[in-house]
Design a protein around this motif. Structure first.
Motif, PDB file in Angstrom:
ATOM      1  N   ILE A   7       0.836  -1.207   0.000  1.00  0.00           N
ATOM      2  CA  ILE A   7       0.000   0.000   0.000  1.00  0.00           C
ATOM      3  C   ILE A   7       0.870   1.258   0.000  1.00  0.00           C
ATOM      4  O   ILE A   7       0.632   2.203  -0.764  1.00  0.00           O
ATOM      5  CB  ILE A   7      -0.942   0.002   1.214  1.00  0.00           C
ATOM      6  N   LEU A   8       1.906   1.274   0.854  1.00  0.00           N
ATOM      7  CA  LEU A   8       2.796   2.431   0.911  1.00  0.00           C
ATOM      8  C   LEU A   8       3.539   2.621  -0.406  1.00  0.00           C
ATOM      9  O   LEU A   8       3.748   3.762  -0.858  1.00  0.00           O
ATOM     10  CB  LEU A   8       3.793   2.270   2.059  1.00  0.00           C
ATOM     11  N   ALA A   9       3.944   1.504  -1.028  1.00  0.00           N
ATOM     12  CA  ALA A   9       4.629   1.592  -2.320  1.00  0.00           C
ATOM     13  C   ALA A   9       3.707   2.184  -3.373  1.00  0.00           C
ATOM     14  O   ALA A   9       4.129   3.011  -4.193  1.00  0.00           O
ATOM     15  CB  ALA A   9       5.106   0.209  -2.752  1.00  0.00           C
ATOM     16  N   ALA A  10       2.432   1.785  -3.352  1.00  0.00           N
ATOM     17  CA  ALA A  10       1.466   2.305  -4.319  1.00  0.00           C
ATOM     18  C   ALA A  10       1.232   3.798  -4.106  1.00  0.00           C
ATOM     19  O   ALA A  10       1.210   4.581  -5.066  1.00  0.00           O
ATOM     20  CB  ALA A  10       0.154   1.538  -4.211  1.00  0.00           C
ATOM     21  N   ILE A  11       1.086   4.212  -2.839  1.00  0.00           N
ATOM     22  CA  ILE A  11       0.844   5.630  -2.550  1.00  0.00           C
ATOM     23  C   ILE A  11       2.060   6.476  -2.931  1.00  0.00           C
ATOM     24  O   ILE A  11       1.941   7.518  -3.595  1.00  0.00           O
ATOM     25  CB  ILE A  11       0.500   5.827  -1.069  1.00  0.00           C
ATOM     26  N   GLY A  12       3.242   6.021  -2.502  1.00  0.00           N
ATOM     27  CA  GLY A  12       4.462   6.764  -2.818  1.00  0.00           C
ATOM     28  C   GLY A  12       4.716   6.838  -4.313  1.00  0.00           C
ATOM     29  O   GLY A  12       5.091   7.893  -4.842  1.00  0.00           O
ATOM     30  N   GLY A  13       4.512   5.717  -5.005  1.00  0.00           N
ATOM     31  CA  GLY A  13       4.709   5.707  -6.452  1.00  0.00           C
ATOM     32  C   GLY A  13       3.745   6.632  -7.158  1.00  0.00           C
ATOM     33  O   GLY A  13       4.121   7.374  -8.066  1.00  0.00           O
ATOM     34  N   TYR A  14       2.495   6.624  -6.721  1.00  0.00           N
ATOM     35  CA  TYR A  14       1.496   7.499  -7.339  1.00  0.00           C
ATOM     36  C   TYR A  14       1.861   8.961  -7.155  1.00  0.00           C
ATOM     37  O   TYR A  14       1.789   9.757  -8.111  1.00  0.00           O
ATOM     38  CB  TYR A  14       0.115   7.226  -6.745  1.00  0.00           C
ATOM     39  N   LEU A  15       2.245   9.345  -5.949  1.00  0.00           N
ATOM     40  CA  LEU A  15       2.572  10.744  -5.683  1.00  0.00           C
ATOM     41  C   LEU A  15       3.790  11.198  -6.494  1.00  0.00           C
ATOM     42  O   LEU A  15       3.818  12.314  -7.023  1.00  0.00           O
ATOM     43  CB  LEU A  15       2.825  10.950  -4.192  1.00  0.00           C
ATOM     44  N   LEU A  16       4.791  10.326  -6.605  1.00  0.00           N
ATOM     45  CA  LEU A  16       5.966  10.674  -7.397  1.00  0.00           C
ATOM     46  C   LEU A  16       5.608  10.772  -8.875  1.00  0.00           C
ATOM     47  O   LEU A  16       6.029  11.697  -9.573  1.00  0.00           O
ATOM     48  CB  LEU A  16       7.062   9.631  -7.174  1.00  0.00           C
ATOM     49  N   GLY A  17       4.814   9.828  -9.350  1.00  0.00           N
ATOM     50  CA  GLY A  17       4.438   9.837 -10.758  1.00  0.00           C
ATOM     51  C   GLY A  17       3.536  10.988 -11.138  1.00  0.00           C
ATOM     52  O   GLY A  17       3.489  11.398 -12.298  1.00  0.00           O
ATOM     53  N   SER A  18       2.814  11.533 -10.169  1.00  0.00           N
ATOM     54  CA  SER A  18       1.866  12.603 -10.471  1.00  0.00           C
ATOM     55  C   SER A  18       2.498  13.981 -10.553  1.00  0.00           C
ATOM     56  O   SER A  18       1.809  14.963 -10.832  1.00  0.00           O
ATOM     57  CB  SER A  18       0.753  12.625  -9.417  1.00  0.00           C
ATOM     58  N   VAL A  19       3.813  14.074 -10.326  1.00  0.00           N
ATOM     59  CA  VAL A  19       4.490  15.364 -10.471  1.00  0.00           C
ATOM     60  C   VAL A  19       4.464  15.758 -11.954  1.00  0.00           C
ATOM     61  O   VAL A  19       5.047  15.081 -12.797  1.00  0.00           O
ATOM     62  CB  VAL A  19       5.945  15.296  -9.976  1.00  0.00           C
ATOM     63  N   PRO A  20       3.802  16.851 -12.328  1.00  0.00           N
ATOM     64  CA  PRO A  20       3.649  17.231 -13.747  1.00  0.00           C
ATOM     65  C   PRO A  20       4.852  18.036 -14.248  1.00  0.00           C
ATOM     66  O   PRO A  20       4.812  19.263 -14.352  1.00  0.00           O
ATOM     67  CB  PRO A  20       2.371  18.074 -13.739  1.00  0.00           C
ATOM     68  N   ILE A 101       0.281   5.401 -13.320  1.00  0.00           N
ATOM     69  CA  ILE A 101      -1.104   5.869 -13.132  1.00  0.00           C
ATOM     70  C   ILE A 101      -1.110   7.317 -12.653  1.00  0.00           C
ATOM     71  O   ILE A 101      -1.929   8.132 -13.084  1.00  0.00           O
ATOM     72  CB  ILE A 101      -1.841   4.953 -12.142  1.00  0.00           C
ATOM     73  N   GLY A 102      -0.165   7.652 -11.752  1.00  0.00           N
ATOM     74  CA  GLY A 102      -0.078   9.024 -11.271  1.00  0.00           C
ATOM     75  C   GLY A 102       0.227  10.009 -12.381  1.00  0.00           C
ATOM     76  O   GLY A 102      -0.296  11.123 -12.394  1.00  0.00           O
ATOM     77  N   HIS A 103       1.057   9.598 -13.343  1.00  0.00           N
ATOM     78  CA  HIS A 103       1.363  10.471 -14.475  1.00  0.00           C
ATOM     79  C   HIS A 103       0.133  10.673 -15.358  1.00  0.00           C
ATOM     80  O   HIS A 103      -0.125  11.794 -15.819  1.00  0.00           O
ATOM     81  CB  HIS A 103       2.494   9.864 -15.305  1.00  0.00           C
ATOM     82  N   CYS A 104      -0.602   9.615 -15.592  1.00  0.00           N
ATOM     83  CA  CYS A 104      -1.786   9.703 -16.462  1.00  0.00           C
ATOM     84  C   CYS A 104      -2.957  10.396 -15.768  1.00  0.00           C
ATOM     85  O   CYS A 104      -3.742  11.092 -16.421  1.00  0.00           O
ATOM     86  CB  CYS A 104      -2.216   8.305 -16.898  1.00  0.00           C
ATOM     87  N   TYR A 105      -3.057  10.206 -14.453  1.00  0.00           N
ATOM     88  CA  TYR A 105      -4.188  10.761 -13.700  1.00  0.00           C
ATOM     89  C   TYR A 105      -3.701  11.461 -12.433  1.00  0.00           C
ATOM     90  O   TYR A 105      -3.940  11.001 -11.317  1.00  0.00           O
ATOM     91  CB  TYR A 105      -5.184   9.651 -13.349  1.00  0.00           C
ATOM     92  N   PRO A 106      -2.984  12.592 -12.577  1.00  0.00           N
ATOM     93  CA  PRO A 106      -2.443  13.287 -11.398  1.00  0.00           C
ATOM     94  C   PRO A 106      -3.536  13.998 -10.601  1.00  0.00           C
ATOM     95  O   PRO A 106      -4.356  14.726 -11.164  1.00  0.00           O
ATOM     96  CB  PRO A 106      -1.464  14.304 -12.005  1.00  0.00           C
ATOM     97  N   VAL A 107      -3.542  13.794  -9.318  1.00  0.00           N
ATOM     98  CA  VAL A 107      -4.562  14.396  -8.458  1.00  0.00           C
ATOM     99  C   VAL A 107      -4.471  15.915  -8.483  1.00  0.00           C
ATOM    100  O   VAL A 107      -5.478  16.613  -8.354  1.00  0.00           O
ATOM    101  CB  VAL A 107      -4.433  13.849  -7.021  1.00  0.00           C
ATOM    102  N   TRP A 108      -3.255  16.442  -8.681  1.00  0.00           N
ATOM    103  CA  TRP A 108      -3.044  17.892  -8.646  1.00  0.00           C
ATOM    104  C   TRP A 108      -3.683  18.601  -9.841  1.00  0.00           C
ATOM    105  O   TRP A 108      -3.931  19.806  -9.773  1.00  0.00           O
ATOM    106  CB  TRP A 108      -1.546  18.206  -8.620  1.00  0.00           C
ATOM    107  N   LEU A 109      -3.929  17.881 -10.916  1.00  0.00           N
ATOM    108  CA  LEU A 109      -4.448  18.491 -12.142  1.00  0.00           C
ATOM    109  C   LEU A 109      -5.835  17.969 -12.497  1.00  0.00           C
ATOM    110  O   LEU A 109      -6.201  17.906 -13.667  1.00  0.00           O
ATOM    111  CB  LEU A 109      -3.480  18.234 -13.315  1.00  0.00           C
ATOM    112  N   GLY A 110      -6.597  17.607 -11.478  1.00  0.00           N
ATOM    113  CA  GLY A 110      -7.945  17.104 -11.741  1.00  0.00           C
ATOM    114  C   GLY A 110      -7.946  15.778 -12.469  1.00  0.00           C
ATOM    115  O   GLY A 110      -8.864  15.493 -13.244  1.00  0.00           O
TER     116      GLY A 110
END
Length: 225
Positions: A7-20, A101-110
């Motif tokens: 779970i932590l790996a998924a959260i950390g990976g998503y947050l890193l990947g979501s950096v635009p 997934i974070g790159h394709c669907y970043p929380v910061w950019l809707g």
């Protein structure tokens, strides 16, 4: 504890990947919001439409690196914590997939991000790198022959899971590349429609300039009575 690690790996990976990175670099260069330029995508291809090849290259590298770093870092942390190597590798794959997934669907950019190709290659070369080589050669061959970047990306996404299955990789790599490949096809659905319609731009095509309007020639005033 293993469940928590995944779970932590998924959260950390998503947050890193979501950096635009595309958005950040274009704004830092004073060129405005990349989402208001060209296709509105935050990836390297759209950054190139600003006319800054250096920014496009930097975006490409950073988008690839963030996924690769997520995989390698999660795998290393899990291994350092005493997790068996096979499980640590699986945790790394989860972090890499989450970064994609974070790159394709970043929380910061809707949840409106890039199409994931650079991130896809980055995570492949950081993990099952032979599949990254196969996918990269596929992209290069298709893009060189037909000059469609999107077609090369789609073919690379299709070939990777097939190669994983044929070459005898584990179920982890087959599932990993299969899921990411499906997401790439989903993110490229507009490109697929243009490819079918024959309107997808080719690599190297120049944008047509609109015709310049010219004023009608002036006429001498009539002297007839």
């Amino acid at each position: 504890m293993l469940v928590v690690s995944f779970i932590l790996a998924a959260i950390g990976g998503y947050l890193l990947g979501s950096v635009p990175f595309g958005l950040v670099l274009v704004r830092a260069a004073g060129l405005g919001d990349i989402r208001q330029i060209g296709s509105g995508n935050i990836g390297a291809t759209n950054v190139l439409r600003t006319g800054r090849k250096d920014l496009a290259l930097a975006t490409l590298l950073l988008d690839a690196l963030k996924a690769g770093i997520a995989l390698v870092l999660a795998r290393w942390i899990a291994g350092a914590a005493g997790v068996p190597e096979t499980t640590a590798y699986q945790i790394g794959l989860v972090a890499g997939a989450a970064a994609f997934i974070g790159h394709c669907y970043p929380v910061w950019l809707g949840f409106k991000g890039g199409k994931g190709i650079a991130t896809f290659f980055g995570v492949l070369f950081a993990g099952p790198w032979p599949l990254g080589v196969i996918a990269g050669v596929t992209w290069l061959a298709v893009a060189t022959i037909w000059r469609y970047s999107s077609l090369g990306s789609l073919c690379a996404a299709l070939v990777a899971p097939i190669a994983a299955a044929v070459a005898g990789f584990g179920w982890e790599e087959v599932a990993f590349t299969g899921v990411l490949g499906l997401l790439i096809f989903w993110r490229h659905r507009s490109n697929i429609m243009r490819l079918r319609a024959g309107t997808e731009p080719r690599i190297g095509d120049k944008k047509e300039e609109p015709p310049v309007a010219t004023a009608p020639p002036a006429t001498e005033p009539s002297t007839e009575t």
